[in-house]
Design a protein around this motif. Structure first.
Motif, mmCIF file in Angstrom:
data_model
loop_
_atom_site.group_PDB
_atom_site.id
_atom_site.type_symbol
_atom_site.label_atom_id
_atom_site.label_comp_id
_atom_site.label_asym_id
_atom_site.label_seq_id
_atom_site.Cartn_x
_atom_site.Cartn_y
_atom_site.Cartn_z
ATOM 1 N N GLU A 191 -2.570 4.300 -2.996
ATOM 2 C CA GLU A 191 -3.239 3.054 -3.405
ATOM 3 C C GLU A 191 -4.363 3.364 -4.392
ATOM 4 O OE1 GLU A 191 -2.179 0.021 -2.638
ATOM 5 O OE2 GLU A 191 -0.563 0.911 -1.452
ATOM 6 N N HIS A 192 -4.616 2.404 -5.259
ATOM 7 C CA HIS A 192 -5.695 2.567 -6.242
ATOM 8 C C HIS A 192 -7.050 2.675 -5.543
ATOM 9 C CE1 HIS A 192 -3.490 1.866 -9.935
ATOM 10 N NE2 HIS A 192 -2.914 0.805 -9.415
ATOM 11 N N VAL A 193 -7.793 3.693 -5.881
ATOM 12 C CA VAL A 193 -9.095 3.894 -5.244
ATOM 13 C C VAL A 193 -10.026 2.712 -5.511
ATOM 14 C CG1 VAL A 193 -10.222 5.176 -7.143
ATOM 15 C CG2 VAL A 193 -10.809 5.698 -4.762
ATOM 16 N N SER B 65 7.928 6.752 -8.819
ATOM 17 C CA SER B 65 8.269 5.492 -9.503
ATOM 18 C C SER B 65 7.043 4.648 -9.823
ATOM 19 C CB SER B 65 9.198 4.663 -8.615
ATOM 20 O OG SER B 65 8.484 4.224 -7.462
ATOM 21 N N ASP B 66 5.908 4.894 -9.122
ATOM 22 C CA ASP B 66 4.739 4.020 -9.264
ATOM 23 C C ASP B 66 5.102 2.574 -8.902
ATOM 24 O OD1 ASP B 66 2.120 3.269 -9.792
ATOM 25 O OD2 ASP B 66 2.087 4.064 -11.832
ATOM 26 N N ALA B 67 5.975 2.435 -7.906
ATOM 27 C CA ALA B 67 6.395 1.097 -7.465
ATOM 28 C C ALA B 67 5.203 0.326 -6.902
ATOM 29 C CB ALA B 67 7.463 1.221 -6.381
ATOM 30 N N VAL C 142 -3.742 8.892 -2.490
ATOM 31 C CA VAL C 142 -4.581 7.887 -3.128
ATOM 32 C C VAL C 142 -4.468 8.122 -4.623
ATOM 33 C CG1 VAL C 142 -6.692 9.312 -3.050
ATOM 34 C CG2 VAL C 142 -6.904 6.815 -3.057
ATOM 35 N N GLU C 143 -4.523 7.059 -5.399
ATOM 36 C CA GLU C 143 -4.535 7.198 -6.855
ATOM 37 C C GLU C 143 -5.984 7.063 -7.300
ATOM 38 O OE1 GLU C 143 -2.121 4.478 -9.209
ATOM 39 O OE2 GLU C 143 -2.591 5.583 -11.049
ATOM 40 N N ALA C 144 -6.560 8.188 -7.677
ATOM 41 C CA ALA C 144 -7.980 8.230 -8.031
ATOM 42 C C ALA C 144 -8.111 8.339 -9.544
ATOM 43 C CB ALA C 144 -8.638 9.422 -7.349
ATOM 44 N N TYR D 294 6.243 9.784 -4.697
ATOM 45 C CA TYR D 294 4.890 10.076 -4.237
ATOM 46 C C TYR D 294 3.839 9.163 -4.839
ATOM 47 C CZ TYR D 294 5.270 14.321 -1.497
ATOM 48 O OH TYR D 294 5.492 15.218 -0.499
ATOM 49 N N HIS D 295 4.283 8.133 -5.476
ATOM 50 C CA HIS D 295 3.279 7.275 -6.112
ATOM 51 C C HIS D 295 3.718 5.843 -5.864
ATOM 52 C CE1 HIS D 295 0.624 6.574 -9.954
ATOM 53 N NE2 HIS D 295 0.544 5.575 -9.110
ATOM 54 N N LEU D 296 3.504 5.424 -4.610
ATOM 55 C CA LEU D 296 3.857 4.060 -4.211
ATOM 56 C C LEU D 296 2.592 3.274 -3.932
ATOM 57 C CD1 LEU D 296 6.652 4.857 -1.597
ATOM 58 C CD2 LEU D 296 6.953 4.162 -3.982
HETATM 59 ZN ZN ZN Z 1 -0.144 3.692 -9.717
#
Ligand code: ZN
Ligand code: ZN
Length: 279
Positions: free
Chosen positions: A46-48, A238-240, A88-90, A5-7
């Motif tokens: 994606e990074h905010v 994984s934060d791939a 989204v990665e906030a 969940y963190h791609l």
């Molecule tokens: Zn990340």
């Protein structure tokens, strides 16, 4: 079920463009690796701060350098051209919670990953804006501030998943000028636990730390145990930032989850959480 969940569909360098990476062909590369590794449920986050709209929240110099793309085009791309969950990665930016809430609430996410990358103005893992460069190397004080901020992030209610919970260990023992505190680290974790326990936020188990100088999963087993005792479910990621890292090192993560008796993973749809059997 297994999740990732963190791609990120592109690397963090500024020149990795949306045009080049937000494409059905690129998503297919992530899907292909996920399929090989038996991961059914994928979400991008994606990074905010890569999006122009983030500057309504915060105008940190690092963000001003990176905030180029249109957030709503990203949302439309994921919804219309992919089968990924939309996330989204906030960042948690203390004092900017209302502005971040406005940005997040205006869009129809499946989930929001919340990250503490900054303590005050300084970053935990960005050379050039480093926390460690702005204070004498007093790891106890930095760790205290980091975990206090992590607790505030959980308590803010802005996020569904608490990302890489002990990111502050990023450098491991690789840099003598950025040392780890000594002794039992639970004295720092405790500082975040009230906020985490109140929010019952899903806690991310991330294999990214294994690919960083720390060389460990995020979070450390002792911190994960405290979160589980507080009743928090686990989100697995994984934060791939490239296709080859999808589901990377999941064996290590699954071994830890099994050892701690975790049998379910958090799954999200339109910000509703449910638990699915792990496997
Ligand atoms: Zn990340
Ligand atoms: Zn992050």
């Amino acid at each position: 079920m297994l999740t990732d969940y963190h791609l990120h569909l592109r690397p963090d360098d500024r020149d990795a463009s949306a045009a080049e990476h937000f494409s059905a062909a690129n998503v297919q590369r992530y899907r292909a690796v996920a399929e090989q590794r038996g991961i059914a449920e994928l979400g991008c986050a994606e990074h905010v701060y890569r999006f122009a709209q983030a500057l309504d929240v915060w105008r940190h110099p690092l963000w001003r350098e990176h905030a180029r793309d249109d957030l709503d085009s990203y949302v439309a791309f994921v919804r219309e051209e992919t089968d990924l969950r939309l996330g989204v990665e906030a960042d948690f930016v203390a004092g900017r919670e209302d502005r971040m809430a406005t940005l997040l609430e205006a869009r129809d996410w499946d989930f929001v990953v919340g990250s503490v990358h900054f303590v005050g103005e300084h970053a935990v893992d960005h050379d050039g804006h480093e926390l460690w460069d702005h204070r004498s190397a007093r790891p106890d004080e930095l760790w205290r501030r980091y975990f206090q901020t992590l607790g505030e992030a959980a308590r803010s209610g802005l996020f569904d998943i608490l990302a890489h919970p002990d990111l502050v260990k990023y450098w491991g023992s690789s840099r003598p000028e950025r040392p780890l505190p000594e002794g039992d680290l639970r004295r720092f974790y405790e500082l975040a636990m009230d906020g985490i326990a109140e929010s019952r936020i899903a806690v991310e188990v991330s294999t990214a730390g294994l690919r960083k100088p720390a060389g460990e999963l995020y979070p450390a087993p002792a911190l994960l145990e405290m979160c589980l005792d507080a009743g928090c479910p686990v989100a697995l990621s994984s934060d791939a930032h490239v296709p080859g890292d999808v589901g990377c090192d999941y064996d290590s993560a699954l071994e830890l989850l099994q050892r701690l008796g975790v049998g379910e993973l958090a799954v999200f749809e339109r910000r509703e959480r449910r638990l699915e059997p792990l496997g």
